[in-house]
Design a protein around this motif. Structure first.
Motif, mmCIF file in Angstrom:
data_model
loop_
_atom_site.group_PDB
_atom_site.id
_atom_site.type_symbol
_atom_site.label_atom_id
_atom_site.label_comp_id
_atom_site.label_asym_id
_atom_site.label_seq_id
_atom_site.Cartn_x
_atom_site.Cartn_y
_atom_site.Cartn_z
ATOM 1 N N ASN B 280 0.775 -1.237 0.000
ATOM 2 C CA ASN B 280 0.000 0.000 0.000
ATOM 3 C C ASN B 280 0.810 1.293 0.000
ATOM 4 O O ASN B 280 0.230 2.373 0.018
ATOM 5 C CB ASN B 280 -0.946 0.016 1.206
ATOM 6 N N VAL B 281 2.122 1.178 -0.017
ATOM 7 C CA VAL B 281 2.945 2.392 -0.037
ATOM 8 C C VAL B 281 3.713 2.444 -1.347
ATOM 9 O O VAL B 281 4.380 1.479 -1.721
ATOM 10 C CB VAL B 281 3.938 2.421 1.143
ATOM 11 N N MET B 282 3.590 3.559 -2.067
ATOM 12 C CA MET B 282 4.357 3.716 -3.307
ATOM 13 C C MET B 282 5.709 4.302 -2.934
ATOM 14 O O MET B 282 5.900 5.496 -2.867
ATOM 15 C CB MET B 282 3.581 4.636 -4.270
ATOM 16 N N TRP B 283 6.641 3.424 -2.666
ATOM 17 C CA TRP B 283 7.959 3.823 -2.186
ATOM 18 C C TRP B 283 8.611 4.833 -3.129
ATOM 19 O O TRP B 283 8.476 4.746 -4.331
ATOM 20 C CB TRP B 283 8.881 2.603 -2.057
ATOM 21 N N GLY B 284 9.316 5.745 -2.553
ATOM 22 C CA GLY B 284 10.131 6.653 -3.367
ATOM 23 C C GLY B 284 9.411 7.884 -3.888
ATOM 24 O O GLY B 284 10.048 8.765 -4.452
ATOM 25 N N ARG B 285 8.087 7.951 -3.709
ATOM 26 C CA ARG B 285 7.425 9.202 -4.088
ATOM 27 C C ARG B 285 7.929 10.297 -3.145
ATOM 28 O O ARG B 285 8.261 10.019 -1.986
ATOM 29 C CB ARG B 285 5.904 9.075 -3.930
ATOM 30 N N PRO B 286 7.969 11.551 -3.619
ATOM 31 C CA PRO B 286 8.432 12.634 -2.736
ATOM 32 C C PRO B 286 7.679 12.610 -1.408
ATOM 33 O O PRO B 286 8.229 12.927 -0.351
ATOM 34 C CB PRO B 286 8.093 13.889 -3.531
ATOM 35 N N SER B 287 6.434 12.199 -1.475
ATOM 36 C CA SER B 287 5.558 12.229 -0.322
ATOM 37 C C SER B 287 5.812 11.063 0.644
ATOM 38 O O SER B 287 5.437 11.112 1.805
ATOM 39 C CB SER B 287 4.112 12.160 -0.851
ATOM 40 N N CYS B 288 6.430 9.984 0.165
ATOM 41 C CA CYS B 288 6.414 8.693 0.859
ATOM 42 C C CYS B 288 7.783 8.298 1.408
ATOM 43 O O CYS B 288 8.798 8.903 1.080
ATOM 44 C CB CYS B 288 5.967 7.605 -0.118
ATOM 45 N N PRO B 289 7.812 7.232 2.214
ATOM 46 C CA PRO B 289 9.107 6.665 2.599
ATOM 47 C C PRO B 289 9.798 6.123 1.347
ATOM 48 O O PRO B 289 9.140 5.696 0.407
ATOM 49 C CB PRO B 289 8.732 5.499 3.523
ATOM 50 N N ASP B 290 11.135 6.176 1.342
ATOM 51 C CA ASP B 290 11.870 5.520 0.261
ATOM 52 C C ASP B 290 12.020 4.051 0.636
ATOM 53 O O ASP B 290 12.021 3.691 1.823
ATOM 54 C CB ASP B 290 13.256 6.159 0.084
ATOM 55 N N TYR B 291 12.159 3.221 -0.393
ATOM 56 C CA TYR B 291 12.324 1.797 -0.101
ATOM 57 C C TYR B 291 13.642 1.611 0.631
ATOM 58 O O TYR B 291 14.695 2.039 0.157
ATOM 59 C CB TYR B 291 12.302 0.971 -1.395
ATOM 60 N N GLY B 292 13.580 1.013 1.818
ATOM 61 C CA GLY B 292 14.776 0.851 2.630
ATOM 62 C C GLY B 292 14.782 1.736 3.864
ATOM 63 O O GLY B 292 15.503 1.473 4.820
ATOM 64 N N ASP B 293 13.970 2.773 3.827
ATOM 65 C CA ASP B 293 13.905 3.654 4.997
ATOM 66 C C ASP B 293 13.430 2.877 6.233
ATOM 67 O O ASP B 293 12.564 2.000 6.135
ATOM 68 C CB ASP B 293 12.898 4.798 4.754
ATOM 69 N N ILE B 294 14.013 3.240 7.369
ATOM 70 C CA ILE B 294 13.491 2.702 8.633
ATOM 71 C C ILE B 294 12.281 3.545 9.017
ATOM 72 O O ILE B 294 12.338 4.781 9.003
ATOM 73 C CB ILE B 294 14.554 2.777 9.743
ATOM 74 N N LEU B 295 11.165 2.876 9.310
ATOM 75 C CA LEU B 295 9.946 3.602 9.639
ATOM 76 C C LEU B 295 9.728 3.614 11.141
ATOM 77 O O LEU B 295 9.665 2.551 11.766
ATOM 78 C CB LEU B 295 8.734 2.939 8.958
ATOM 79 N N ILE B 296 9.683 4.798 11.723
ATOM 80 C CA ILE B 296 9.309 4.893 13.136
ATOM 81 C C ILE B 296 7.808 5.123 13.133
ATOM 82 O O ILE B 296 7.320 6.209 12.845
ATOM 83 C CB ILE B 296 10.040 6.054 13.828
ATOM 84 N N ARG B 297 7.078 4.023 13.375
ATOM 85 C CA ARG B 297 5.636 4.101 13.187
ATOM 86 C C ARG B 297 4.919 4.323 14.507
ATOM 87 O O ARG B 297 5.114 3.596 15.484
ATOM 88 C CB ARG B 297 5.112 2.826 12.544
ATOM 89 N N GLY B 298 4.093 5.323 14.514
ATOM 90 C CA GLY B 298 3.217 5.526 15.658
ATOM 91 C C GLY B 298 1.813 5.101 15.274
ATOM 92 O O GLY B 298 1.318 5.491 14.229
ATOM 93 N N THR B 299 1.197 4.249 16.097
ATOM 94 C CA THR B 299 -0.198 3.880 15.845
ATOM 95 C C THR B 299 -1.022 4.455 16.981
ATOM 96 O O THR B 299 -0.911 4.010 18.115
ATOM 97 C CB THR B 299 -0.348 2.353 15.793
ATOM 98 N N VAL B 300 -1.835 5.471 16.643
ATOM 99 C CA VAL B 300 -2.601 6.128 17.706
ATOM 100 C C VAL B 300 -4.027 5.612 17.716
ATOM 101 O O VAL B 300 -4.543 5.138 16.708
ATOM 102 C CB VAL B 300 -2.648 7.665 17.527
#
Lengths: 571, 616
Positions: B280-300
């Motif tokens: 569901n994530v289009m990696w590498g878009r200016p808006s998005c995480p790049d493929y390989g990025d570490i994601l610090i995910r907060g789930t609220v």
């Protein structure tokens, strides 16, 4: 060859009608017609030719009703009161601001004065007033404009603009364009006048030219009216400052700006008056009233009109009445014509395109041109209809009225692209009358709105365009004039089968609305007039300056008109 | 309906069809032709056949040899002679696309000489700019006509370039993110203090829970609630203000905010991006995480029913920023020896070149649509004002403020076309204009998209007035999302266009997002669509503005400013228009335009399989 047969049939029918006309007593005519009351489908030409001209007596069913507002302007202020005795031609109300005098059209006693009208009871049996009686104008004959103003004449083509005011505008060395186009189908009283009163009409044109200081008079008539043209040309013998201009048989050639365009080659903007072309446009009956006012001191107390439709004894033709007293009720005129023949749909006051429905008790006014009784309306059982409103025909309210009489449900209202409302008062004018701007988009919009029917009020050319797309889209086409044309046995307004230009030979001395690209003689520039709006010429021998160098270093190239222009820019 | 002379000129190469009956002998002019814009409808309803029709240019001035009724095409044998296609037909060569679309390439003007030929006419006025007449020859060959026009403009004035301000980005590499006793950065490892979640939750009444987890590349096949934002981790150095001075940023790690209500309703339930991240994530878009990025995910988890009201999502963002802020503080402590890369952005004004503004429409309908403008820290919360509270009126920012994170975006539904905070941090259109030496990039105007129509027109009139006061010659208007916001998007274009300013619009349109309103100034459009089927496919960032779109818009605007025209769109969305334009641009500039991947590069989710099948 089918057309030839048709023409033969038409001639036969005409002969029959002429026979009937020969009968002396009105009663006898009625009888004769009753016995031959078969409905014959006639074409348009025949209807117009089947004209009965009548100068006769009217029975009144109650008071004569003289509306205080007979045309453009504010209602007049009465100068008589209840119980006053009045004589025919007596001034009974004066204008406040823009407007025209109102005179009694009968001898009698004032029975009521309201905000809207003066009611007069007359014991005499009224007759057509004729030209000469009454002579009540006080202004001297040589003060022509004063005569016209005092006579209370208004534009009798339907507009009702005070003629005294119109003629106070000079068109020095310009044109008086006499509107004898009578472009409303069925109406025939203007053409009848041209034959019966041709000399008087020409004299009237000269009076109007003198008042306005115009140099030229042009009488605009449709080419198809051969007999009338002949009569006018006969009356014009030896006269050089008036000529006849021939028009094609297209609606709305009689629209004021269309007359200017056809006669002078200048298309006025929707908010321009003919004075912008150094011209005035005046209806042919109005011209006759001007003549009567100046020549005989006779005020405007009567009106020529055409009666047609479901009338006993008219038999798909028309009846022209001269000098119907203003204020007579519609039903009295219909009775005089023979009476309504059975059930009817509506009574139209005016012509098929611009006329409005009226009641039997409504009075004749100075602008009443026609009374047409129609067949009952068909029932379309709530079918969905889209309206296409045009400036040259029925307006939106009238189309809605017709739709409801047909029992149709209005789902969309579109306006022709060229219909403009310059003053914002709901009075639309066409930018280029009789020349269609295309209607396909409007038809598609109406289709998209879910309509199965389209009801239009367009001119000949625009209607033809609607026929190019609406049927293909599955829309049933109805024209605002359909029920009227069907009543009198005319073919309904649909495809345009004739040219928008005058074709073939034309009588000597006439000009005509020719196709500008054709080389046929008689185009509007073929008659030379010194000065005035026509005949603009250019001297091509001189070099034409088209380049300007501005101080800012810009170069402006302006080419006003021309062909095969080449501008080369080289280093 | 008949068309104007001006309109006929624009449609000189379209088929000539009579709008009404015309008699033999009529010399044809614009009064006689039906509007080509309705041909498609006429053809599809069977009213019109265009076979064999000559063009309007060829028919104008010719004389009809036979009487034809309305909606008849003008054929060769119906006129006396076929006219040479007339004068200023500076035809743009690229085909255009759907209700909105794109075109970038142009034809070039023959150098040195200007030839104008007019077959026949009336009231013709020609104004020829001296710059074009004199300087076109000097412009580089091979470049687009747009570029030629622009550089000749520059030749005319001797204005010098001026660097207004500079922004320096120092990059720090992160290879690992761990939880620890305190938040700190050691070498390339980022530690986040255990228990910080509770403190973050405590700051916001509406936030009831916040779970933090670290997702590395190998764990991308992880289920996620709808993604509310992707944010860079960056901070200002010393006294630097946002948009200038020095900014520190962590590479290879981003903050990813996700969430639901207590009862599990997605924030922005309709059109949300929940699902497996890798699908569901289009990696590498200016808006998005790049493929390989570490994601610090907060789930609220926020209070029930607050998912569609402004305070709910805002509280989630505020709570999450408590964590980011603590990382920013740690980032401020780092030594310069850890800097792996330094980027420098100059904002240059180029007086004498064509002045251009970028208008970015951002969401401002309220509910979960909002944007915090100009925080103290890049993509922070503190100091920023929500544009809904600013009544969505235009706010002018410098390009460097944009690139420094002046927009903290609160986006939600329609994730494929929404610009998240990270988008502004590396906004391709800003970068393209910033680096274009042929124009004078005046600034970025942010304008919110209000919910109510009257407010939409209120703000768009301000946009027009702002552009007028800035005295720009060209503007690019971008938007995110589609549908409702297109009302103000098109109104912005109208307000700018009616002031004589050339304008290019950019939006996701394609199949699903065709413009719902229109006006005559919408003649140049770039479609941001990347999806295969031309739809909002709920793949995060898929249809957002990318460099391949920015280069097209820039060239299109320059072409317009040089007096070129853009071909009108085709009736249906046609992705070939874009590929042809991209090819033309690559050929002309000599630099290949690389196209980004789309959803077909991702494993296909069950949800998407269904969507795709429906779209087909």
């Amino acid at each position: 060859m089918a057309t030839k047969k048709k023409t033969k049939a038409a001639i036969k029918a005409k002969a029959k009608a002429t026979k009937a006309k020969a009968a002396k007593a009105v009663k006898k005519i009625k009888k004769a017609v009753k016995s031959t009351a078969k409905k014959v489908k006639n074409d348009a030409k025949k209807v117009i030719k089947n004209v009965k001209q009548t100068v006769q007596a009217f029975k009144t069913s109650g008071d004569i009703v003289l509306l205080l507002k007979q045309g453009v302007g504010k209602p007049c202020v009465p100068c008589v009161k209840k119980g006053d005795k009045v004589v025919v031609g007596q001034l009974i109300a004066k204008p406040q601001g823009l407007g025209a005098n109102l005179h009694s059209s009968v001898d009698g006693v004032v029975t009521k004065v309201t905000d809207a009208a003066i009611f007069i009871k007359s014991n005499k049996i009224l007759s057509s007033l004729g030209q000469i009686v009454p002579k009540t104008i006080k202004a001297k004959k040589d003060d022509m404009l004063a005569c016209v103003t005092e006579a209370g004449i208004v534009g009798m083509g339907g507009a009702g603009f005070p003629t005294g005011v119109k003629l106070s505008t000079e068109v020095k060395d310009g044109y008086v364009l006499v509107n004898a186009v009578e472009c409303e189908p069925i109406l025939a009283h203007n053409m009848a006048q041209l034959v019966r009163y041709s000399n008087e009409t020409i004299k009237g044109v000269h009076y109007v030219m003198k008042i306005t200081k115009a140099k030229h008079g042009i009488i605009a008539i449709k080419q198809k009216h051969k007999e009338e043209i002949e009569a006018v040309l006969k009356a014009l013998k030896g006269i050089t400052d008036i000529h006849v201009h021939l028009l094609p048989d297209i609606y709305p050639m009689g629209e004021e700006r269309a007359v200017v365009r056809e006669c002078l080659g200048k298309l006025l903007d929707v908010n321009e008056l003919p004075s912008a072309a150094n011209a005035i446009v005046i209806n042919v009956e109005t011209v006759l009233r001007v003549y009567e006012a100046i020549e005989f001191g006779r005020p405007a107390v009567s009106k020529n009109l055409t009666v047609s439709g479901k009338i006993k004894g008219i038999n798909n033709g028309v009846k022209v009445f001269y000098d119907v007293p203003i204020g007579l009720k519609v039903k009295d005129v219909i009775e005089a014509a023979g009476g309504i023949d059975g059930k009817y749909g509506e009574i139209i006051m005016g012509g098929p395109f611009m006329g409005k429905p009226c009641k039997l008790d409504d009075p004749i006014t100075k602008t009443t041109g026609g009374i047409i009784v129609t067949e009952p309306f068909k029932d379309y059982k709530g079918a969905k209809v889209g309206l296409l409103v045009c400036a040259c025909g029925a307006n939106e309210d009238r189309l809605k009225d017709i739709a409801s009489k047909y029992n149709m449900k209005v789902v969309d209202v579109e306006y022709c692209k060229q219909a403009k409302d310059p003053k914002g008062n709901g009075v639309y004018k066409c930018e280029n009358p009789g020349n269609c701007p295309g209607q396909a988009l409007k038809c598609m919009n109406i289709k998209k709105a879910g309509a199965t029917e389209i009801l239009i009020s367009n001119c000949s050319d625009c209607t033809n365009t609607v026929m190019g797309s609406a049927p293909g889209l599955g829309l049933n086409v109805h024209h605002a004039t359909d029920h009227i044309f069907e009543t009198v046995g005319m073919e309904v307004q649909r495809h345009l089968k004739k040219s928008k230009f005058v074709e073939g030979p034309i009588p000597e001395g006439c000009t005509a609305s020719r196709n500008p690209e054709s080389n046929e003689p008689g185009g509007i520039n073929s008659v030379s007039h010194a000065g005035g709006a026509g005949g603009v010429s250019a001297d091509y021998s001189k070099p034409y300056v088209f380049r300007e160098d501005s101080p800012e270093g810009e170069i402006l190239i302006s080419i006003e008109s021309g062909s095969d222009i080449s501008v080369k820019w080289e280093d | 309906m008949s068309i104007s002379a001006e309109y006929a000129q624009e449609h000189i190469n379209d088929p000539a069809v009579l709008c009404c009956r015309r008699e033999a002998g009529t010399k044809l002019s614009h009064h006689d032709f039906e509007d080509p814009a309705i041909f498609d409808d006429l053809v599809s309803s069977g009213l019109l056949k265009l076979d064999g029709a000559i063009t309007i240019g060829q028919a104008m001035g010719a004389t009809l040899t036979k009487t034809l009724d309305s909606l008849n095409p003008v054929l060769k044998d119906c006129v006396d002679k076929v006219q040479e296609a007339a004068a200023p037909a500076a035809v743009s060569s690229a085909p255009a696309a759907p209700a909105s679309s794109n075109q970038g390439a142009t034809t070039s003007v023959a150098g040195g000489k200007l030839k104008i030929h007019i077959g026949e006419g009336k009231g013709i006025d020609l104004e020829i700019p001296m710059g074009l007449a004199g300087g076109a020859g000097a412009a580089g060959t091979g470049a687009s006509a747009g570029a030629a026009g622009v550089s000749s403009g520059a030749a005319a004035s001797a204005g010098g370039e001026k660097v207004v301000r500079t922004l320096t980005r120092k990059h720090y590499n992160i290879t690992e993110v761990k939880r620890g006793k305190e938040t700190k950065i050691e070498g390339t490892t980022l530690y986040i203090r255990k228990g910080i979640e509770e403190e973050a939750v405590a700051t916001q009444e509406l936030v009831h829970d916040l779970k933090l987890d670290i997702i590395t590349k190998d764990k991308y096949h992880t289920y996620s609630e709808t993604i509310m934002d992707t944010q860079p981790i960056a901070t200002k150095e010393g006294d630097s203000e946002l948009g200038s001075g020095v900014t520190r940023v962590l590479d290879n790690v981003v903050m990813l905010l996700t969430g639901t209500t207590d009862e599990g309703v997605q924030i922005g339930e309709f059109g949300s991006s929940e699902g497996y991240l890798d699908e569901n994530v289009m990696w590498g878009r200016p808006s998005c995480p790049d493929y390989g990025d570490i994601l610090i995910r907060g789930t609220v988890k926020i209070e029930n029913k607050k998912n569609m009201e402004r305070p709910g999502p805002l509280a989630a963002h505020k709570a999450f920023d408590v964590i980011t802020q603590e990382i920013r503080m740690a980032l401020k402590e780092l030594d310069d020896s850890l800097v792996v890369n330094t980027e420098k952005f100059d904002q240059v004004r180029r007086p004498g070149k064509k002045k251009v503004a970028l208008v970015k429409e951002i969401m401002g309908q309220g509910a979960m649509h909002d944007n915090l403008i100009l925080p103290v820290e890049p993509v922070g919360v503190l100091g920023a004002h929500p544009n809904v509270d600013l009544c969505n009126v235009p706010v002018v920012c410098s390009p460097l403020e944009v690139l420094d994170g002046c927009i903290h975006a609160l986006t939600c539904i329609g994730p494929a076309s929404k610009e998240q905070s990270r988008h502004y941090w590396r906004e391709p259109m800003v970068l393209e204009l910033l680096h274009d030496k042929e124009i004078d990039f005046a600034g970025v105007i942010f304008v919110g998209s209000p919910q109510i129509n009257s407010e939409k027109f209120y703000v768009s009139r301000r946009v027009g007035m702002t552009c007028e006061a800035m005295d720009v010659e060209g503007a690019i208007v971008t938007t995110e999302g589609f549908g409702n916001n297109h009302v103000d998007f098109t109104s912005h274009i109208e307000q700018i266009g009616m002031r004589g300013i050339k304008v290019v619009g950019m939006s996701f349109c394609a199949k699903q997002g065709a413009l719902v309103t229109g006006n005559k100034y919408i003649e140049a459009m770039v479609d941001n669509n990347k999806s295969e089927a031309g739809i909002e496919n709920e793949i995060l960032g898929n249809n957002t503005l990318c460099p391949e779109d920015a280069v097209r818009a820039d060239l299109m605007l320059k072409a317009l400013m040089a007096g070129e025209s853009v071909k009108k769109p085709e009736k249906e969305w046609n992705p070939n228009v874009k590929s042809q334009n991209v090819e033309l641009i690559s050929n002309v500039t000599g630099k290949p335009v690389e196209l980004v991947k789309n959803e077909t590069s991702l494993p296909m989710s069950e949800k998407y399989k269904k969507k795709y099948a429906n779209a087909k």
